[in-house]
Design an enzyme around this catalytic site. Structure first.
Site, mmCIF file in Angstrom:
data_model
loop_
_atom_site.group_PDB
_atom_site.id
_atom_site.type_symbol
_atom_site.label_atom_id
_atom_site.label_comp_id
_atom_site.label_asym_id
_atom_site.label_seq_id
_atom_site.Cartn_x
_atom_site.Cartn_y
_atom_site.Cartn_z
ATOM 1 C CG HIS A 97 -23.951 -25.789 16.505
ATOM 2 N ND1 HIS A 97 -23.322 -26.832 17.151
ATOM 3 C CD2 HIS A 97 -24.281 -24.918 17.485
ATOM 4 C CE1 HIS A 97 -23.291 -26.600 18.441
ATOM 5 N NE2 HIS A 97 -23.869 -25.438 18.665
ATOM 6 C CG HIS A 151 -27.373 -22.101 19.215
ATOM 7 N ND1 HIS A 151 -28.057 -23.141 19.781
ATOM 8 C CD2 HIS A 151 -26.066 -22.378 19.410
ATOM 9 C CE1 HIS A 151 -27.203 -24.001 20.317
ATOM 10 N NE2 HIS A 151 -25.988 -23.559 20.107
ATOM 11 C CB CYS A 165 -19.538 -23.843 25.058
ATOM 12 S SG CYS A 165 -21.217 -23.862 24.432
ATOM 13 C CD GLU A 172 -17.397 1.970 7.507
ATOM 14 O OE1 GLU A 172 -16.957 1.850 6.356
ATOM 15 O OE2 GLU A 172 -16.877 2.712 8.384
ATOM 16 C CG HIS A 212 -21.780 -21.324 21.147
ATOM 17 N ND1 HIS A 212 -21.686 -21.453 19.782
ATOM 18 C CD2 HIS A 212 -22.572 -22.346 21.562
ATOM 19 C CE1 HIS A 212 -22.394 -22.499 19.395
ATOM 20 N NE2 HIS A 212 -22.950 -23.054 20.452
HETATM 21 C C1 LIG Z 1 -30.468 -26.666 22.297
HETATM 22 S S1 LIG Z 1 -28.847 -26.416 22.869
HETATM 23 C C2 LIG Z 1 -27.891 -27.792 22.279
HETATM 24 C C3 LIG Z 1 -26.449 -27.807 22.772
HETATM 25 C C4 LIG Z 1 -25.689 -26.617 22.292
HETATM 26 O O1 LIG Z 1 -25.535 -26.384 21.090
HETATM 27 C C5 LIG Z 1 -25.122 -25.682 23.222
HETATM 28 O O2 LIG Z 1 -24.601 -24.641 22.841
HETATM 29 C C6 LIG Z 1 -25.168 -26.058 24.655
HETATM 30 O O3 LIG Z 1 -24.645 -25.122 25.483
HETATM 31 P P1 LIG Z 1 -24.721 -25.333 27.055
HETATM 32 O O4 LIG Z 1 -23.985 -24.124 27.569
HETATM 33 O O5 LIG Z 1 -26.166 -25.315 27.461
HETATM 34 O O6 LIG Z 1 -24.052 -26.615 27.426
HETATM 35 ZN ZN ZN Z 2 -24.241 -24.660 20.602
#
Ligand SMILES: CSCCC(=O)C(=O)COP(=O)(O)O
Ligand code: ZN
EC number: 4.2.1.109
Length: 237
Positions: free
Chosen positions: A197, A119, A99, A141, A117
């Site tokens: 994602h 998921h 990231c 709100e 970030h």
């Molecule tokens: C199953 S994680 C796939 C890669 C991804 O989406 C991600 O956010 C990877 O983050 P990282 O910090 O592990 O490089």
């Molecule tokens: Zn990711």
């Protein structure tokens, strides 16, 4: 001893609010929320000219301060994709988070002090139920907990929240350019959704990035529920 001679001084601290202590602690919280399971997702913190970043592909909830990378900000190359410069690397054979270039967009384009970030399934479901290029919701709100552009004034209850959605790529790092483009087209957005994602959210510091991510995740979840219940998510006035 200087930092060049002892780079571990950059990550060893008794202060629980030091980024090298905070990142593992926050990732444990985020894991419980389902935001960083299966190694994906995470948080970066920038303190002035130093950026603290987690390793890639590790169980984020088990991370320790000794695993944290420290990079100078700005980098000698302003858009670090390869050949990054480090002030401190872990002794183990680890690579910095994939990231990193996305986090760097938040630092470069929004002067962010932190970027998260996730998921989260709430974010992913929002990108599936909003098939266009934006997620929108009004009259909630929790909109008031989000800031214009992530670092500006707080939104009002009367503002419609709009977040761009970009298409996923096989490699996380390749999201960089479409994220830049979405950030330029949506200067007021506090984050960027990535279809199928997750989401990137930033703030001027880690507290604001965290609370904004919480508000946005709530809005994704309620938006998804409203849509599935056949309710409009944007009301006219
Ligand atoms: C199953 S994680 C796939 C890669 C991804 O989406 C991600 O956010 C990877 O983050 P990282 O910090 O592990 O490089
Ligand atoms: Zn990711």
């Amino acid at each position: 001893m200087s930092l060049e001679e002892n780079p571990d001084a950059l990550i060893l601290s008794d202060d629980p609010l030091h980024p090298a202590n905070l990142i593992p602690e926050l990732c444990r919280n985020f894991y419980q929320l389902g935001w960083v399971t299966g190694t994906g997702g995470g948080i970066t913190i920038r303190l002035g000219d130093k950026v603290f970043i987690a390793p890639s592909g590790v169980q984020k909830e088990r991370m320790l301060p000794k695993h944290i990378f420290v990079l100078p900000f700005p980098q000698p190359d302003p858009s670090p994709h390869t050949d990054r410069v480090f002030l401190r690397r872990p002794a183990l054979n680890l690579k910095e988070s994939q990231c990193t270039p996305l986090f760097w967009n938040a630092f470069d384009l929004r002067e962010a002090g932190s970027c998260i970030h996730t998921h989260s399934q709430n974010a992913v479901m929002a990108t599936l139920l909003w098939p266009g290029s934006t997620f929108t919701i009004s009259h909630q709100e929790m909109i008031k907990g989000v800031r214009v552009g992530g670092t500006g004034r707080a939104l009002s209850y009367l503002d419609t929240l709009e977040l761009p959605i970009i298409e996923n790529t096989p490699n996380e790092e390749d999201l960089k350019d479409s994220m830049v483009s979405a950030m330029k087209h949506h200067p007021d957005a506090a984050g960027i959704l990535v279809r199928r994602h997750g989401v990137y959210v930033w703030g001027s510091d880690w507290e604001k990035a965290k609370t904004q991510t919480e508000c946005l995740d709530y809005l994704f979840e309620i938006g998804v529920k409203m849509k599935l219940a056949g309710l409009e998510t944007v009301l006219k006035t």
